[in-house]
Scaffold this motif. Sequence first.
Motif, mmCIF file in Angstrom:
data_model
loop_
_atom_site.group_PDB
_atom_site.id
_atom_site.type_symbol
_atom_site.label_atom_id
_atom_site.label_comp_id
_atom_site.label_asym_id
_atom_site.label_seq_id
_atom_site.Cartn_x
_atom_site.Cartn_y
_atom_site.Cartn_z
ATOM 1 N N SER A 123 27.698 33.362 42.600
ATOM 2 C CA SER A 123 27.373 34.299 41.402
ATOM 3 C C SER A 123 26.621 35.614 41.866
ATOM 4 N N VAL A 124 26.885 36.424 41.054
ATOM 5 C CA VAL A 124 25.853 37.862 41.415
ATOM 6 C C VAL A 124 25.457 38.413 39.839
ATOM 7 N N ARG A 125 24.248 38.488 39.692
ATOM 8 C CA ARG A 125 23.569 38.473 38.586
ATOM 9 C C ARG A 125 22.350 39.402 38.796
ATOM 10 N N ILE A 161 34.485 47.008 40.842
ATOM 11 C CA ILE A 161 35.642 45.859 41.708
ATOM 12 C C ILE A 161 36.688 46.523 41.853
ATOM 13 N N VAL A 177 34.461 34.604 41.417
ATOM 14 C CA VAL A 177 33.187 34.845 41.498
ATOM 15 C C VAL A 177 32.534 35.092 40.137
ATOM 16 N N SER A 178 31.288 34.550 39.774
ATOM 17 C CA SER A 178 30.710 34.837 38.503
ATOM 18 C C SER A 178 29.927 35.976 38.881
ATOM 19 N N VAL A 179 29.980 36.961 37.851
ATOM 20 C CA VAL A 179 29.425 38.192 37.917
ATOM 21 C C VAL A 179 28.784 38.472 36.515
ATOM 22 N N LEU A 219 26.239 45.562 40.755
ATOM 23 C CA LEU A 219 26.800 43.965 40.490
ATOM 24 C C LEU A 219 28.377 44.075 40.843
ATOM 25 N N ALA A 225 37.289 37.505 39.096
ATOM 26 C CA ALA A 225 35.631 37.832 38.968
ATOM 27 C C ALA A 225 35.555 37.685 37.315
ATOM 28 N N GLN A 258 28.865 43.989 44.836
ATOM 29 C CA GLN A 258 28.346 42.933 45.403
ATOM 30 C C GLN A 258 29.540 41.737 45.054
ATOM 31 N N ALA A 259 29.805 41.595 43.771
ATOM 32 C CA ALA A 259 30.942 40.596 43.475
ATOM 33 C C ALA A 259 32.284 40.621 44.317
#
Length: 363
Positions: A172-174, A98, A159-161, A313, A137, A316-317
């Motif tokens: 979200s990115v998971r 990030i 954003v939820s990561v 992850l 994030a 993408q976040a």
Amino acid sequence: MVRKTPSKTVPERAARVTIIDVAKRAGVHWSTVSRALNPEKRHLISPEMIERVETCVREMGYRANALASGLRTQRSHTIGVIVSHLGDPVHPPIVRAIEDCFAEIGYVTIVGNTDNYPGRQGALIERFIRQGVEGLAIATFARNDPDVDVCVEANIPTVSVFRAAESELIPSVRVDDTRAMEIVVAHLADHGHRRIAHIAGPQNVSTGYHRYRGFRRACRARAGDGVSPSVVFAAEFTVEDGETACAQLLREHPDITAISAANDMLAVGALRHLRANQIRCPSQISLVGMNNMQFMDAIAPALTTIHTPTADLGIQAAKLLIAMINDTPIETNRIVLTPELVVRDSVARIRSVARSDADLAAS
């Protein structure tokens, strides 16, 4: 059960109309309400939509978060990242990715740790908003976390990561945690294991919940092969809880031949208990972890585990968050990455199956 997951302490909030309430009344996404109320962005939506939102605002008596609105009138070129603990080897690669992505566009990343302490996440969110960050994030959201509403009401891109908030309000990115456990169970079953246990993480977070569900579903799918699950819940993703859970698991289910741990920390704790009690891994108990943390190939036996693409992850976040900050449309608000099995030395074919295979070969 080892012990119950600690309940999240939720501070009481005064009942008032939020931007989410207005969005529901108007039948639009909360970001549309945000644009309608922002003179610099209302050109992005139709006059009819603006009128609909303004009508709902008047009827409901909505008042925007003055603090957040004031802080966001100028660009700070900073973003906030919240993790549970930088000492957890899973988080640094996410944070680094990030940070690198935002550094390329001239942003500074500020990192906060919650240490899994109830209430600290909310305090960090409030502090970052006061500091004027342009986006967040967050890798610590619980499932259906009320702090999501705080971020939305503050009108701050979020954003939820890694852990998914499981809320329609933010992207979200998971990793596909359910699929990860299906891969683990298939690997163990293919090595002849039928009594397979799972040391699960806390069920109030998506990683613990979906890995547990994936394990149970995979065992049911292999029930025709005689696969039977035994489950022990650990309170947190820690080495200590893995050790405690493994001890109780073997007391209550002495016939198990394999353990699926919900993360590598729990797996290391389980391995610590096995060593302390002269239980050989993998010849007596096979063991699989999750996340492929650094140095899992250096322990003895080297841990078979699921690789979590932590850097991806973070990348993408960051891409999602940059798009939200720039008010650029995003193709999807749910990104799910594919897990991969890393085969090492902690899983062995059980002896009875090995003998059967040898007999078949001889015949």
